[in-house]
Design a protein around this motif. Structure first.
Motif, PDB file in Angstrom:
ATOM      1  N   ASP A  15      80.062 -58.365  -8.069  1.00 29.30           N
ATOM      2  CA  ASP A  15      80.206 -57.738  -9.380  1.00 29.30           C
ATOM      3  C   ASP A  15      80.687 -56.294  -9.246  1.00 29.30           C
ATOM      4  N   THR A  17      80.108 -53.645 -10.758  1.00 30.15           N
ATOM      5  CA  THR A  17      79.182 -52.528 -10.919  1.00 30.15           C
ATOM      6  C   THR A  17      78.203 -52.373  -9.765  1.00 30.15           C
ATOM      7  N   LYS A  34      74.673 -59.326  -6.835  1.00 27.48           N
ATOM      8  CA  LYS A  34      75.215 -60.016  -7.996  1.00 27.48           C
ATOM      9  C   LYS A  34      76.724 -60.241  -7.848  1.00 27.48           C
ATOM     10  N   ALA A  36      80.377 -62.049  -9.723  1.00 23.24           N
ATOM     11  CA  ALA A  36      80.967 -62.369 -11.023  1.00 23.24           C
ATOM     12  C   ALA A  36      82.423 -62.755 -10.794  1.00 23.24           C
ATOM     13  N   PHE A 187      83.946 -62.912 -24.610  1.00 20.73           N
ATOM     14  CA  PHE A 187      82.645 -63.373 -24.136  1.00 20.73           C
ATOM     15  C   PHE A 187      82.634 -64.897 -24.211  1.00 20.73           C
ATOM     16  N   ALA A 188      81.891 -65.520 -23.332  1.00 22.63           N
ATOM     17  CA  ALA A 188      81.698 -66.968 -23.429  1.00 22.63           C
ATOM     18  C   ALA A 188      80.676 -67.209 -24.527  1.00 22.63           C
TER      19      ALA A 188
ATOM     20  N   VAL B 285      69.460 -60.725 -13.612  1.00 24.24           N
ATOM     21  CA  VAL B 285      69.294 -60.270 -14.996  1.00 24.24           C
ATOM     22  C   VAL B 285      70.328 -60.964 -15.855  1.00 24.24           C
ATOM     23  N   ASN B 286      69.887 -61.524 -16.962  1.00 25.07           N
ATOM     24  CA  ASN B 286      70.812 -62.181 -17.888  1.00 25.07           C
ATOM     25  C   ASN B 286      70.661 -61.562 -19.251  1.00 25.07           C
ATOM     26  N   LYS B 359      68.178 -66.356  -9.282  1.00 18.80           N
ATOM     27  CA  LYS B 359      69.217 -66.505 -10.304  1.00 18.80           C
ATOM     28  C   LYS B 359      69.294 -67.925 -10.857  1.00 18.80           C
ATOM     29  N   GLU B 360      69.307 -68.901  -9.942  1.00 20.44           N
ATOM     30  CA  GLU B 360      69.507 -70.286 -10.391  1.00 20.44           C
ATOM     31  C   GLU B 360      68.393 -70.706 -11.345  1.00 20.44           C
ATOM     32  N   ASP B 363      68.934 -68.863 -14.705  1.00 15.98           N
ATOM     33  CA  ASP B 363      70.113 -69.386 -15.417  1.00 15.98           C
ATOM     34  C   ASP B 363      69.765 -70.705 -16.087  1.00 15.98           C
ATOM     35  N   SER B 367      69.706 -71.226 -20.033  1.00 14.10           N
ATOM     36  CA  SER B 367      70.714 -72.116 -20.604  1.00 14.10           C
ATOM     37  C   SER B 367      70.043 -73.231 -21.415  1.00 14.10           C
ATOM     38  N   LEU B 370      68.804 -71.588 -24.710  1.00 11.53           N
ATOM     39  CA  LEU B 370      69.865 -71.303 -25.677  1.00 11.53           C
ATOM     40  C   LEU B 370      70.412 -72.591 -26.285  1.00 11.53           C
ATOM     41  N   VAL B 384      76.820 -65.098 -23.963  1.00 12.23           N
ATOM     42  CA  VAL B 384      76.047 -64.793 -22.759  1.00 12.23           C
ATOM     43  C   VAL B 384      76.925 -63.946 -21.855  1.00 12.23           C
ATOM     44  N   ASP B 386      78.620 -62.643 -18.568  1.00 11.69           N
ATOM     45  CA  ASP B 386      78.948 -63.271 -17.288  1.00 11.69           C
ATOM     46  C   ASP B 386      79.008 -62.282 -16.155  1.00 11.69           C
ATOM     47  N   SER B 387      78.992 -61.012 -16.484  1.00 15.39           N
ATOM     48  CA  SER B 387      79.063 -60.011 -15.430  1.00 15.39           C
ATOM     49  C   SER B 387      78.245 -58.819 -15.901  1.00 15.39           C
ATOM     50  N   GLU B 388      77.998 -57.921 -14.994  1.00 18.96           N
ATOM     51  CA  GLU B 388      77.228 -56.723 -15.307  1.00 18.96           C
ATOM     52  C   GLU B 388      77.937 -55.910 -16.390  1.00 18.96           C
ATOM     53  N   THR B 389      79.263 -55.885 -16.288  1.00 11.89           N
ATOM     54  CA  THR B 389      80.053 -55.140 -17.279  1.00 11.89           C
ATOM     55  C   THR B 389      79.831 -55.716 -18.671  1.00 11.89           C
ATOM     56  N   GLN B 390      79.830 -57.042 -18.768  1.00 12.65           N
ATOM     57  CA  GLN B 390      79.596 -57.667 -20.076  1.00 12.65           C
ATOM     58  C   GLN B 390      78.161 -57.415 -20.535  1.00 12.65           C
TER      59      GLN B 390
END
Lengths: 251, 539
Positions: A15, A17, A34, A36, A187-188, B285-286, B359-360, B363, B367, B370, B384, B386-390
């Motif tokens: 990822d 970040t 992490k 991505a 976003f998904a 983290v999600n 993580k698994e 997730d 999932s 949701l 949701v 998908d990355s830290e940025t999101q």
């Protein structure tokens, strides 16, 4: 020209970040962090899905070369709007030329008219795969795309180059690589994530594709950049001017 | 020389009263009445009223000495010149709170670097009966961090060193002036997390967080500072040191005095050191953001989250349509995933964060959760990260609400807690009330917004208008406090009392308790110099 089939290779990377830690021994980095989808690949998927939504493309196929966890990244691509996914499974360390050869083999199977890749992966920053793939396929290429328009049997692509922007016309079939300003990946959404679970995901191996993935490059050393030397505080503007002049010698 | 003058001219703003009024002696070298100019770069608007003028019933106590040059010279005898700020243009930011709602009138800011320096300052001020106002990051929302009159501001921001981290127990000890985000980054590098997070993290200091018992975005998961703080180092109002920087997790030996300072808002002493339990940073983290049609469905999704996500749930925030629209309109760099192409915001938005070690596992749990919400039509949509940025982008939707409201105009802010089912009725009720008085029609109120930490029963009720309007304020207060009293709610869930709510304490606490609080205050601070005029009601 409304039935373009688009192939989008994507890569699972650390990822963007995460703070990278070089492993003791200097041969690699800590990958227990992490991961991505490579940000430029997200942009590529978004571009392909937008082409489909504009009815310029009929099908978007996501493909990824990597270990078992690459499946997660492919599911994300499906949730963003790709129609099907191909996983070329290998735990080996693959390098750009080998990846390009694998993608050529996948392209031979899937017969896309356009391949859109990210301009570079943020882990190795090679920025070679798209260009090499175009060479192997003998297709036109337009890299660092910040705008893509379909015009008849060509793609009009605006490229980000050092001097500014360059617009080229690439006849289809073509390989494109995406630059940052092309789009903002979506976003998904939940409904799409749920639909993605039902979309087809095919598994292949490098052997199935008849490609030798022996690396030709050997990583000799991985090191952190030199540590920044500390800055200093000054008490007044005169002090600042004095230091800039006499110590840093920049004015 | 000219460069320095130009630089200074950029920062000068105008005070409505000459500084010299405050002093008994003729001003000399340090405290000469400065030349004022207003420029577009002033840190507070020239029209901004003084806190003292906004609360005319508060009078400067005659028990306090007025500052003079002898005092300044004394401070300069043990502090470096850069630690004693008297230049009015440089003092201004310390006089004004983040919301630009409260403006004080101090003429000096002291910036100690060590606990000993804090002690020397406080001992002197106590002897001379000089009132003081301790200040951290100055991001408080109730006017507790800025002076009302000429209280000497003691800024802790130069005391920002990490003292120690026990990598086995997670006990983290640091100076009170350490910025929250810096503390968290330090811990992140070592695999730990600071058990507190809030929107102001880039500026707020941990000492201030402890002094205000900040709640924040992860109280749901890590609990309150009353539980996570292991020890404190506090300079008491007489200058002596309360030294209890323990790193012990368990210690039942006597009255747990540190609890008094947590949430005391600097009225019992100045926190100079904090020892806190830092949990291990989660590996996985999600973040998901959901769209819902009604507050009942928001509550239903929360009940399910507690049941289906259980131990991995780390945050549950909500906001209404009005809040999402404020962010969309005024904070352009934040994109709401449901408002693409200018679609209207959903009736309610919810942000769920999960934090765990595998993580698994997380997730899978998230999932399934949701999917069940979608299948049972609890939510109409969701995204949701998908990355830290999101993930950061989604948190931005929630964390920018306060900023958006500030940019939209004046905001009357209420931070209240009450039983969760009643939470949103506070917003609907207030909307109806202000509408019935014609304020919306007249354009004096633009919006009533509700958002907050649903998981903790904490609503941030905000009323927004083009500017502060006395009649609107009077229609809101004390109505909202009375409303809360009837539900046994709190008039201040996490923001504290400060100047804003000191006089309203009786809405949430009985008189007997308030009188015991006053006794405690007198015990610690017989001269009353420590952050006066705030926290406890005068009467």
């Amino acid at each position: 020209m409304s039935s373009l089939k688009v192939l989008v290779p994507i890569k699972r990377v650390i990822d963007y970040t995460v703070k990278i830690r070089v492993l003791p021994g200097g041969k690699g980095v800590d990958t227990n962090v992490k991961h991505a989808m490579n940000p430029f690949d997200e942009i590529a998927i978004e571009a392909a899905v937008q082409l489909k939504e504009a009815k310029k493309a009929s099908e978007v196929i996501a493909v990824s070369v990597g270990g078992a966890k690459s499946v997660e990244t492919l599911r994300t691509a499906l949730a963003m709007g790709a129609d099907k996914a191909v996983h070329v499974e290998t735990d080996a360390d693959v390098q750009p030329l080998e990846v390009a050869k694998l993608l050529r083999a996948v392209a031979d199977k899937e017969q896309p008219q356009v391949v859109i890749l990210g301009k570079q992966a943020i882990d190795d920053d090679s920025a070679q795969t798209g260009q090499m793939l175009a060479g192997l396929l003998g297709w036109s290429q337009a890299t660092f795309a910040s705008k893509i328009e379909v015009e008849g049997d060509s793609l009009k692509v605006t490229r980000e180059i050092d001097g500014g922007l360059e617009t080229v016309r690439a006849k289809v079939p073509a390989v494109l690589t995406t630059d940052l300003r092309l789009n903002t990946p979506r976003f998904a959404t939940l409904p799409n994530i749920m639909k993605a679970k039902k979309k087809p995901l095919a598994k292949l191996t490098p052997k199935d594709l008849g490609v030798d993935i022996t690396p030709r490059l050997e990583i000799l050393e991985v090191a952190e950049p030199p540590k920044r030397s500390g800055g200093r505080k000054v008490e007044s503007v005169d002090d600042l001017i004095d230091k800039l002049k006499n110590e840093a010698k920049v004015i | 020389m000219r460069a320095a003058q130009a630089l200074r001219a950029l920062c000068i703003s105008r005070l409505p009263r000459p500084v010299s009024d405050i002093f008994t002696s003729k001003p000399t070298s340090y405290l000469r009445a400065p030349h004022f100019q207003t420029t577009p770069y002033s840190t507070s608007s020239p029209q901004q009223k003084l806190a003292a003028d906004m609360h005319p019933h508060i009078k400067r106590s005659t028990a306090f000495k007025s500052l003079d040059d002898a005092d300044i010279n004394h401070f300069k005898s043990f502090l470096e010149p850069s630690q004693v700020i008297t230049d009015q243009s440089e003092v201004q930011p310390y006089n004004t709170d983040w919301m630009k709602k409260y403006r004080g009138q101090t003429v000096v800011v002291l910036r100690p670097k060590t606990t000993e320096e804090v002690q020397k300052i406080v001992r002197y001020c106590n002897e001379k009966k000089l009132a003081v106002c301790p200040q951290g990051g100055n991001t408080g929302l109730v006017g507790g961090s800025v002076p009302v009159f000429d209280e000497v501001v003691i800024s802790l921001t130069l005391m920002n060193q990490v003292r120690s981290l026990d990598e086995v127990s997670g006990a983290f000890v640091a100076d009170a002036g350490l910025v929250l985000e810096t503390a968290d980054n330090y811990l992140a590098e070592r695999g730990f997390i600071f058990p507190l997070d809030l929107g102001a993290k880039g500026t707020a200091t941990i000492g201030g967080n402890v002094a205000t018992n900040a709640g924040g975005l992860r109280l749901l998961r890590y609990g309150s500072l009353h539980g996570t703080v292991l020890g404190l180092e506090v300079v008491l109002p007489d200058g002596t040191l309360f030294s209890n920087l323990s790193t012990l997790r368990k210690d039942n030996t006597g009255y747990d005095l540190k609890q008094l300072f947590i949430g005391a808002e600097g009225t019992l002493g100045i926190i100079t050191g904090v020892s806190i339990m830092a949990p291990r940073r989660p590996n996985a983290v999600n973040v998901a953001v959901l769209a819902l049609d009604s507050f009942e469905l928001v509550q239903e999704s929360f009940a399910r989250a507690k049941r289906d996500l259980g131990e991995i749930l780390s945050a549950f925030e909500f906001w209404d349509q009005a809040a999402a629209e404020v962010v969309h309109k005024y904070v352009s760099h934040v994109k709401n995933p449901f408002m693409e192409g200018d679609r209207p915001a959903p009736a309610f938005g919810v942000l769920i964060e999960t934090s765990g070690s595998v993580k698994e596992h997380d997730d899978e749990k998230l999932s399934r959760f949701l999917e069940s919400l979608m299948e049972d039509s609890i939510v109409t949509d969701g995204v949701v990260a998908d990355s830290e940025t999101q993930a950061k982008a989604l948190w931005g939707v929630r964390e920018s609400i306060t900023e958006g409201l500030s940019r939209a105009g004046a905001a009357y802010k209420y931070d209240i807690s009450m039983p969760v089912p009643k939470l949103y009725s506070a917003v609907e009720d207030m909307r109806e009330r202000l509408a019935s008085k014609g304020f919306f029609e007249q354009g004096r109120v633009a919006r009533v917004v509700g958002f907050g930490h649903l998981g903790d029963g904490n609503l941030h009720l905000n009323i927004g208008g083009p500017q502060y309007d006395k009649e609107v304020a009077e229609a809101i207060e004390p109505y909202v406090f009375q409303w809360l009293k009837e539900l046994d709610g709190s008039i201040s869930a996490e923001h504290g009392l400060g100047l804003h709510k000191a006089e309203h304490l009786h809405y949430s606490k009985p008189d007997r308790m308030i009188s015991i609080m006053k006794q405690i205050k007198d015990l610690f601070d017989p001269n009353g110099i420590m952050n006066p005029y705030k926290y406890l009601p005068k009467s």
